[in-house]
Design a protein around this motif. Structure first.
Motif, PDB file in Angstrom:
ATOM      1  N   THR A 380     -53.842 -58.978 -27.024  1.00  0.00           N
ATOM      2  CA  THR A 380     -53.020 -58.220 -27.967  1.00  0.00           C
ATOM      3  C   THR A 380     -53.505 -56.780 -28.069  1.00  0.00           C
ATOM      4  O   THR A 380     -52.710 -55.829 -28.001  1.00  0.00           O
ATOM      5  CB  THR A 380     -53.052 -58.870 -29.362  1.00  0.00           C
ATOM      6  OG1 THR A 380     -52.514 -60.192 -29.277  1.00  0.00           O
ATOM      7  CG2 THR A 380     -52.250 -58.061 -30.367  1.00  0.00           C
ATOM      8  N   TYR A 381     -54.820 -56.609 -28.216  1.00  0.00           N
ATOM      9  CA  TYR A 381     -55.349 -55.262 -28.411  1.00  0.00           C
ATOM     10  C   TYR A 381     -55.436 -54.475 -27.111  1.00  0.00           C
ATOM     11  O   TYR A 381     -55.306 -53.250 -27.117  1.00  0.00           O
ATOM     12  CB  TYR A 381     -56.702 -55.337 -29.134  1.00  0.00           C
ATOM     13  CG  TYR A 381     -56.504 -55.715 -30.586  1.00  0.00           C
ATOM     14  CD1 TYR A 381     -56.038 -54.778 -31.501  1.00  0.00           C
ATOM     15  CD2 TYR A 381     -56.702 -57.017 -31.027  1.00  0.00           C
ATOM     16  CE1 TYR A 381     -55.794 -55.112 -32.819  1.00  0.00           C
ATOM     17  CE2 TYR A 381     -56.469 -57.370 -32.339  1.00  0.00           C
ATOM     18  CZ  TYR A 381     -56.006 -56.418 -33.248  1.00  0.00           C
ATOM     19  OH  TYR A 381     -55.755 -56.758 -34.547  1.00  0.00           O
ATOM     20  N   MET A 382     -55.615 -55.162 -25.978  1.00  0.00           N
ATOM     21  CA  MET A 382     -55.546 -54.473 -24.696  1.00  0.00           C
ATOM     22  C   MET A 382     -54.131 -53.945 -24.466  1.00  0.00           C
ATOM     23  O   MET A 382     -53.933 -52.799 -24.058  1.00  0.00           O
ATOM     24  CB  MET A 382     -55.961 -55.413 -23.560  1.00  0.00           C
ATOM     25  CG  MET A 382     -56.031 -54.750 -22.195  1.00  0.00           C
ATOM     26  SD  MET A 382     -57.491 -53.703 -21.984  1.00  0.00           S
ATOM     27  CE  MET A 382     -58.637 -54.881 -21.251  1.00  0.00           C
ATOM     28  N   MET A 383     -53.130 -54.788 -24.746  1.00  0.00           N
ATOM     29  CA  MET A 383     -51.741 -54.372 -24.583  1.00  0.00           C
ATOM     30  C   MET A 383     -51.373 -53.284 -25.580  1.00  0.00           C
ATOM     31  O   MET A 383     -50.628 -52.352 -25.255  1.00  0.00           O
ATOM     32  CB  MET A 383     -50.819 -55.587 -24.759  1.00  0.00           C
ATOM     33  CG  MET A 383     -49.369 -55.322 -24.329  1.00  0.00           C
ATOM     34  SD  MET A 383     -49.249 -54.953 -22.581  1.00  0.00           S
ATOM     35  CE  MET A 383     -47.793 -53.893 -22.567  1.00  0.00           C
ATOM     36  N   ALA A 384     -51.920 -53.378 -26.787  1.00  0.00           N
ATOM     37  CA  ALA A 384     -51.638 -52.354 -27.802  1.00  0.00           C
ATOM     38  C   ALA A 384     -52.151 -50.991 -27.353  1.00  0.00           C
ATOM     39  O   ALA A 384     -51.494 -49.962 -27.586  1.00  0.00           O
ATOM     40  CB  ALA A 384     -52.271 -52.745 -29.132  1.00  0.00           C
ATOM     41  N   ALA A 385     -53.311 -50.959 -26.709  1.00  0.00           N
ATOM     42  CA  ALA A 385     -53.842 -49.691 -26.201  1.00  0.00           C
ATOM     43  C   ALA A 385     -52.885 -49.097 -25.180  1.00  0.00           C
ATOM     44  O   ALA A 385     -52.603 -47.889 -25.190  1.00  0.00           O
ATOM     45  CB  ALA A 385     -55.220 -49.920 -25.575  1.00  0.00           C
ATOM     46  N   ALA A 386     -52.361 -49.942 -24.289  1.00  0.00           N
ATOM     47  CA  ALA A 386     -51.413 -49.461 -23.278  1.00  0.00           C
ATOM     48  C   ALA A 386     -50.109 -49.002 -23.927  1.00  0.00           C
ATOM     49  O   ALA A 386     -49.504 -48.003 -23.501  1.00  0.00           O
ATOM     50  CB  ALA A 386     -51.147 -50.560 -22.254  1.00  0.00           C
ATOM     51  N   ASP A 387     -49.666 -49.707 -24.970  1.00  0.00           N
ATOM     52  CA  ASP A 387     -48.437 -49.312 -25.667  1.00  0.00           C
ATOM     53  C   ASP A 387     -48.588 -47.942 -26.320  1.00  0.00           C
ATOM     54  O   ASP A 387     -47.637 -47.143 -26.343  1.00  0.00           O
ATOM     55  CB  ASP A 387     -48.083 -50.350 -26.733  1.00  0.00           C
ATOM     56  CG  ASP A 387     -47.493 -51.624 -26.135  1.00  0.00           C
ATOM     57  OD1 ASP A 387     -46.926 -51.559 -25.032  1.00  0.00           O
ATOM     58  OD2 ASP A 387     -47.613 -52.683 -26.793  1.00  0.00           O
ATOM     59  N   LYS A 414     -53.526 -63.485  -8.167  1.00  0.00           N
ATOM     60  CA  LYS A 414     -54.263 -63.866  -6.963  1.00  0.00           C
ATOM     61  C   LYS A 414     -54.114 -62.810  -5.881  1.00  0.00           C
ATOM     62  O   LYS A 414     -55.082 -62.430  -5.216  1.00  0.00           O
ATOM     63  CB  LYS A 414     -53.761 -65.222  -6.450  1.00  0.00           C
ATOM     64  CG  LYS A 414     -54.161 -66.405  -7.325  1.00  0.00           C
ATOM     65  CD  LYS A 414     -53.622 -67.708  -6.759  1.00  0.00           C
ATOM     66  CE  LYS A 414     -54.015 -68.894  -7.634  1.00  0.00           C
ATOM     67  NZ  LYS A 414     -53.440 -70.168  -7.123  1.00  0.00           N
ATOM     68  N   LYS A 415     -52.889 -62.322  -5.688  1.00  0.00           N
ATOM     69  CA  LYS A 415     -52.637 -61.338  -4.639  1.00  0.00           C
ATOM     70  C   LYS A 415     -53.320 -60.010  -4.948  1.00  0.00           C
ATOM     71  O   LYS A 415     -53.819 -59.321  -4.046  1.00  0.00           O
ATOM     72  CB  LYS A 415     -51.133 -61.137  -4.457  1.00  0.00           C
ATOM     73  CG  LYS A 415     -50.762 -60.374  -3.184  1.00  0.00           C
ATOM     74  CD  LYS A 415     -49.295 -60.536  -2.867  1.00  0.00           C
ATOM     75  CE  LYS A 415     -48.943 -59.869  -1.537  1.00  0.00           C
ATOM     76  NZ  LYS A 415     -47.517 -60.090  -1.172  1.00  0.00           N
ATOM     77  N   MET A 416     -53.352 -59.645  -6.226  1.00  0.00           N
ATOM     78  CA  MET A 416     -53.994 -58.391  -6.647  1.00  0.00           C
ATOM     79  C   MET A 416     -55.513 -58.513  -6.695  1.00  0.00           C
ATOM     80  O   MET A 416     -56.225 -57.512  -6.737  1.00  0.00           O
ATOM     81  CB  MET A 416     -53.493 -58.001  -8.038  1.00  0.00           C
ATOM     82  CG  MET A 416     -52.066 -57.493  -8.073  1.00  0.00           C
ATOM     83  SD  MET A 416     -51.909 -55.778  -7.568  1.00  0.00           S
ATOM     84  CE  MET A 416     -52.718 -54.937  -8.932  1.00  0.00           C
ATOM     85  N   GLY A 417     -56.012 -59.759  -6.754  1.00  0.00           N
ATOM     86  CA  GLY A 417     -57.452 -59.954  -6.895  1.00  0.00           C
ATOM     87  C   GLY A 417     -57.942 -59.750  -8.314  1.00  0.00           C
ATOM     88  O   GLY A 417     -59.091 -59.361  -8.537  1.00  0.00           O
ATOM     89  N   VAL A 418     -57.059 -60.024  -9.301  1.00  0.00           N
ATOM     90  CA  VAL A 418     -57.443 -59.881 -10.708  1.00  0.00           C
ATOM     91  C   VAL A 418     -58.429 -60.990 -11.050  1.00  0.00           C
ATOM     92  O   VAL A 418     -58.090 -62.177 -11.003  1.00  0.00           O
ATOM     93  CB  VAL A 418     -56.207 -59.950 -11.627  1.00  0.00           C
ATOM     94  CG1 VAL A 418     -56.633 -59.860 -13.090  1.00  0.00           C
ATOM     95  CG2 VAL A 418     -55.225 -58.839 -11.280  1.00  0.00           C
ATOM     96  N   ALA A 419     -59.641 -60.597 -11.403  1.00  0.00           N
ATOM     97  CA  ALA A 419     -60.703 -61.584 -11.624  1.00  0.00           C
ATOM     98  C   ALA A 419     -60.784 -62.047 -13.066  1.00  0.00           C
ATOM     99  O   ALA A 419     -61.133 -63.202 -13.342  1.00  0.00           O
ATOM    100  CB  ALA A 419     -62.049 -61.009 -11.187  1.00  0.00           C
ATOM    101  N   ASN A 420     -60.494 -61.154 -14.023  1.00  0.00           N
ATOM    102  CA  ASN A 420     -60.660 -61.491 -15.436  1.00  0.00           C
ATOM    103  C   ASN A 420     -59.494 -60.970 -16.253  1.00  0.00           C
ATOM    104  O   ASN A 420     -58.878 -59.947 -15.918  1.00  0.00           O
ATOM    105  CB  ASN A 420     -61.970 -60.891 -15.983  1.00  0.00           C
ATOM    106  CG  ASN A 420     -63.201 -61.424 -15.279  1.00  0.00           C
ATOM    107  OD1 ASN A 420     -63.872 -60.710 -14.559  1.00  0.00           O
ATOM    108  ND2 ASN A 420     -63.491 -62.694 -15.463  1.00  0.00           N
ATOM    109  N   LEU A 421     -59.217 -61.662 -17.335  1.00  0.00           N
ATOM    110  CA  LEU A 421     -58.159 -61.265 -18.261  1.00  0.00           C
ATOM    111  C   LEU A 421     -58.770 -60.987 -19.625  1.00  0.00           C
ATOM    112  O   LEU A 421     -59.689 -61.693 -20.035  1.00  0.00           O
ATOM    113  CB  LEU A 421     -57.117 -62.379 -18.382  1.00  0.00           C
ATOM    114  CG  LEU A 421     -56.418 -62.798 -17.087  1.00  0.00           C
ATOM    115  CD1 LEU A 421     -55.555 -64.031 -17.346  1.00  0.00           C
ATOM    116  CD2 LEU A 421     -55.579 -61.674 -16.525  1.00  0.00           C
ATOM    117  N   PRO A 422     -58.240 -59.970 -20.334  1.00  0.00           N
ATOM    118  CA  PRO A 422     -57.209 -59.021 -19.910  1.00  0.00           C
ATOM    119  C   PRO A 422     -57.785 -57.884 -19.067  1.00  0.00           C
ATOM    120  O   PRO A 422     -58.977 -57.579 -19.168  1.00  0.00           O
ATOM    121  CB  PRO A 422     -56.677 -58.489 -21.241  1.00  0.00           C
ATOM    122  CG  PRO A 422     -57.873 -58.535 -22.154  1.00  0.00           C
ATOM    123  CD  PRO A 422     -58.643 -59.767 -21.739  1.00  0.00           C
ATOM    124  N   SER A 423     -56.930 -57.278 -18.252  1.00  0.00           N
ATOM    125  CA  SER A 423     -57.331 -56.140 -17.423  1.00  0.00           C
ATOM    126  C   SER A 423     -56.199 -55.125 -17.364  1.00  0.00           C
ATOM    127  O   SER A 423     -55.023 -55.492 -17.467  1.00  0.00           O
ATOM    128  CB  SER A 423     -57.668 -56.582 -15.997  1.00  0.00           C
ATOM    129  OG  SER A 423     -58.816 -57.386 -15.957  1.00  0.00           O
TER     130      SER A 423
END
Length: 451
Positions: A380-387, A414-423
């Motif tokens: 929520t707060y990661m997305m809020a920063a982007a918003d 998987k295709k992007m290689g995203v290792a951890n959430l949120p990013s």
């Protein structure tokens, strides 16, 4: 042994007849009975009926009564956004515009907000299953509660105004102690301090700004005669040791953390660890056999002392109940299940995902990879920063959220290689992983892509 005996014994760091099982059924319990998330979090009868059905199906050793980190925030003046398939999220932050402290007269009482509902259901669950099942009372941890009150400005405060952060943490700690009073009086065996945003700060900031609050809380739980759990969602890998130093009885982690490596640290401090069955790839989207195999592998690869097996966090609303039943069966009947799945191989579902041509974008493209910003506080707060960045830069940038609850986004990760959430990624490049950027930091990075 009863389930309750099993949980309390493992938290006393003694041997048990088998590994305890704690399904974190929050709003998922409502789905079993056909109730929405909002219904079970606002109606005591529906919550109680749902919990009893989950108890019958999943045969847990321990279980939470309610999994909602916004109960305290709502009492303290935050407006909530409600949903049918997840707990509410915080919409407004009463201290966002000015670095103030809420009035102490607003601290929770037994009559505040939805606390009467929670205490009613706790008392009913205690009477119905409390002799044999360890009941968990979950409270919102002080750092996440501080974030609910202050919003994303808290992360800038940590750099520019540490004294204010410490004062706000002291207030939130007082709120936590009130909740502990209510829940221990209602007979809760375990008080779980759930603070997902701890995973989004550095160990140094945790030590300087949070350690004292958590130590105070865990000492208080011990004094009240209950056991404690420090529950942190997200990639808390770097925080495990500083969490141990606050001396909880147990620590719960999610799939972002390597439980084998984390257990080596918690064992050093003689602290029980719980986790970390993947919520979406396995429990939500996997088969019964997938879940069985994962749990058998956990049992075979981890030492059984100081261990509780549980989902990584609050179970998604739509988890098939057969998957959860399969996990419980695997823990209770490991040998027979191991034989049952010995030749099973998981099938990889191929989903074709096309990535943008990042080298030829017309403007900066911010991609936020979350578990689900509607249900995961850190997300929520990661997305809020982007918003906030989108609001500031407007049409100069593009922004999208990819929720890990959707199969196509799992494939994209998987295709992007995203290792951890949120990013957060910008133009295909990882910029922040399990660290929420301050507004100034985020704006400066976005500016660099506009030049």
């Amino acid at each position: 042994m009863t389930g309750k005996e099993r949980i309390l014994t493992i938290m006393q760091h003694q041997s048990t007849d088998r590994i305890p099982w704690v399904p974190f059924v929050g709003v998922h319990a409502g789905s079993i009975k056909g109730y929405t998330a909002e219904e079970v979090l606002k109606d005591a009868d529906k919550l109680y009926d749902s919990l009893m059905e989950a108890h019958k199906l999943y045969q847990p050793d321990g279980m939470p009564v309610i999994f909602d980190l916004q109960i305290e925030a709502e009492i303290l003046g935050c407006e909530l956004v409600w949903a049918d398939d997840c707990p509410p999220s915080v919409k407004t932050h009463p201290c966002e515009e000015e670095a103030t402290l809420p009035c102490k007269c607003k601290l929770p009482t037994k009559e505040s907000g939805r606390i009467p509902l929670v205490l009613d259901v706790m008392n009913r669950m205690k009477a119905s299953v409390g002799d044999t099942t360890a009941l968990y009372g979950l409270i919102c941890g002080p750092f996440t509660l501080a974030s609910h009150l202050r919003g994303n400005n808290l992360f800038m405060d940590m750099i520019l105004d540490e004294n204010y952060v410490k004062e706000l943490m002291e207030f939130c700690t007082e709120a936590a102690l009130k909740m502990i009073d209510f829940y221990t009086e209602a007979g809760m065996d375990i008080i779980a301090v759930v603070d997902p945003l701890v995973s989004q700060i550095s160990p140094e900031h945790f030590t300087s700004l949070c350690h004292e609050s958590f130590t105070t809380i865990f000492d208080y739980i011990k004094m009240k005669g209950a056991k404690s759990s420090f529950f942190v969602c997200g990639n808390a890998t770097r925080q495990i040791e500083v969490m141990c130093k606050t001396e909880p009885d147990s620590i719960s982690i999610d799939e972002n953390v390597d439980i084998q490596a984390a257990k080596e640290i918690t064992d050093k401090y003689n602290i029980t660890i719980g986790g970390n069955i993947p919520l979406t790839t396995l429990m939500l989207h996997g088969t019964q056999q997938d879940n069985m195999k994962y749990v058998v592998d956990m049992i075979d690869n981890l030492t059984h002392d100081n261990l509780i097996i549980s989902p990584g966090c609050d179970m998604p609303y739509a988890v098939p109940k057969d998957n959860t039943i399969a996990i419980g069966q695997t823990i209770r009947e490991t040998d027979s299940v191991r034989e049952m799945i010995k030749n099973y191989e998981a099938k990889d579902e191929e989903i074709d995902v096309e990535l943008p041509d990042y080298d030829h974008l017309e403007k900066p493209f911010i991609e936020v990879f979350t578990l689900d910003s509607a249900s995961c506080a850190a997300c929520t707060y990661m997305m809020a920063a982007a918003d906030v960045a989108k609001e500031h830069f407007g049409d100069k940038i593009d922004l999208i959220e990819y929720k890990f609850t959707e199969k196509v986004n799992i494939a994209r990760c998987k295709k992007m290689g995203v290792a951890n959430l949120p990013s957060i990624y910008i133009n295909g490049q990882l910029k922040w992983s399990s660290i929420i950027p301050s507004k100034e930091e985020l704006f400066n990075v976005v500016e660099s892509y506009l030049k």
